[in-house]
Design an enzyme around this catalytic site. Sequence first.
Site, PDB file in Angstrom:
ATOM      1  N   HIS A  40      31.999  37.943  43.171  1.00 55.78           N
ATOM      2  CA  HIS A  40      32.730  38.415  44.351  1.00 55.78           C
ATOM      3  C   HIS A  40      32.815  37.335  45.438  1.00 55.78           C
ATOM      4  O   HIS A  40      33.848  37.170  46.073  1.00 55.78           O
ATOM      5  CB  HIS A  40      32.091  39.690  44.916  1.00 55.78           C
ATOM      6  CG  HIS A  40      32.097  40.820  43.934  1.00 55.78           C
ATOM      7  ND1 HIS A  40      31.404  41.979  44.144  1.00 55.78           N
ATOM      8  CD2 HIS A  40      32.716  40.962  42.733  1.00 55.78           C
ATOM      9  CE1 HIS A  40      31.598  42.791  43.099  1.00 55.78           C
ATOM     10  NE2 HIS A  40      32.381  42.192  42.231  1.00 55.78           N
ATOM     11  N   HIS A 196      40.173  45.605  41.335  1.00 54.88           N
ATOM     12  CA  HIS A 196      38.861  44.971  41.340  1.00 54.88           C
ATOM     13  C   HIS A 196      38.677  44.064  40.128  1.00 54.88           C
ATOM     14  O   HIS A 196      38.021  43.020  40.227  1.00 54.88           O
ATOM     15  CB  HIS A 196      37.724  46.000  41.413  1.00 54.88           C
ATOM     16  CG  HIS A 196      36.397  45.341  41.542  1.00 54.88           C
ATOM     17  ND1 HIS A 196      35.924  44.856  42.753  1.00 54.88           N
ATOM     18  CD2 HIS A 196      35.492  44.953  40.606  1.00 54.88           C
ATOM     19  CE1 HIS A 196      34.771  44.241  42.553  1.00 54.88           C
ATOM     20  NE2 HIS A 196      34.485  44.279  41.258  1.00 54.88           N
ATOM     21  N   ASP A 200      37.443  40.228  40.161  1.00 51.57           N
ATOM     22  CA  ASP A 200      36.392  39.653  39.310  1.00 51.57           C
ATOM     23  C   ASP A 200      36.910  38.454  38.522  1.00 51.57           C
ATOM     24  O   ASP A 200      36.231  37.426  38.416  1.00 51.57           O
ATOM     25  CB  ASP A 200      35.912  40.705  38.287  1.00 51.57           C
ATOM     26  CG  ASP A 200      34.915  41.689  38.871  1.00 51.57           C
ATOM     27  OD1 ASP A 200      34.313  41.397  39.915  1.00 51.57           O
ATOM     28  OD2 ASP A 200      34.732  42.752  38.247  1.00 51.57           O
ATOM     29  N   HIS A 223      33.648  40.183  32.108  1.00 48.43           N
ATOM     30  CA  HIS A 223      33.062  38.898  32.506  1.00 48.43           C
ATOM     31  C   HIS A 223      32.871  37.947  31.327  1.00 48.43           C
ATOM     32  O   HIS A 223      33.109  36.742  31.444  1.00 48.43           O
ATOM     33  CB  HIS A 223      31.728  39.117  33.209  1.00 48.43           C
ATOM     34  CG  HIS A 223      31.856  39.829  34.508  1.00 48.43           C
ATOM     35  ND1 HIS A 223      32.568  39.297  35.569  1.00 48.43           N
ATOM     36  CD2 HIS A 223      31.401  41.020  34.932  1.00 48.43           C
ATOM     37  CE1 HIS A 223      32.517  40.147  36.581  1.00 48.43           C
ATOM     38  NE2 HIS A 223      31.812  41.200  36.222  1.00 48.43           N
TER      39      HIS A 223
HETATM   40 ZN   LIG Z   1      33.088  42.991  40.428  1.00 49.78          ZN
END
Ligand SMILES: [Zn+2]
Length: 264
Positions: A40, A196, A200, A223
């Site tokens: 973030h 969001h 990311d 991720h």
């Molecule tokens: Zn996040």
Amino acid sequence: MFHRVDLDGFAVEAISRNVARVSYATSLMKRGVLISTTEHLLSAFIGTGIDNAIVELDNLELPILDGSARPFVELIQQAGIRKQRRPRTYLRIRHALELHEGDKFIAVYPAETYSVSYTINFPHPLIGKETFSVELANGNYFREIASARTFGSRQDEQTLRNMGLIRGASRENCVVLTRDSVENPPLRFADEFVRHKVLDLIGDLALLGKQILGNVVADRAGHAMHTALVSRLLRDQTLWEETTVEDQRHAVLTSDQALVGQTA
Ligand SMILES: [Zn+2]
């Protein structure tokens, strides 16, 4: 560059080589020293056009704050941004790179600006299939991305706490999903969840070490795939070239946008 002030200022560079563990968040590790949940803050840096900063922290985890990048962006704006003399180096994508993993997908394609398109398909009455596309220019990051909060279920929360993460309160730092709604409305955007994911992705791609000029497309990635794209890109230098572009069109934001308190 992260400095652990609780460990004599031990430095951990925010680069792909130091990526350690990626599940719920992206973590960096160097010689056993961990920096957890980097995405973030790194996203806020890219969104505010910063590619040179030292971050000091006194613990292994970055503060989650409200679960978005907005508090970081506001603090960066308050602190001010120093424009440096040396031209910024960009990583311009020359050839497409596509990664598949089951039904997950992530790719980057040549483009003269930085844009991101993300699709999620999450089995929840409020979410389902959502796609969000944005070009990171003209203040779009501030308006469309920075405020989007992370989300999770009570079950996710327990898992994270068992991992020693998210030590703060929870209702204040993420959207908590119930079976068919959210525990802490209102949402900041009807499609806050996919926004969001864009936030990311931008934070994870910051680990390239340079701002990208390309179109990034992701479908149900996370991720691990974001950081896999970064390391695959860096390994194959035929896919990109370094360039310094003077044209403000290419910058994430133009100089008159939001750089309040800018110092000389
Ligand atoms: Zn996040």
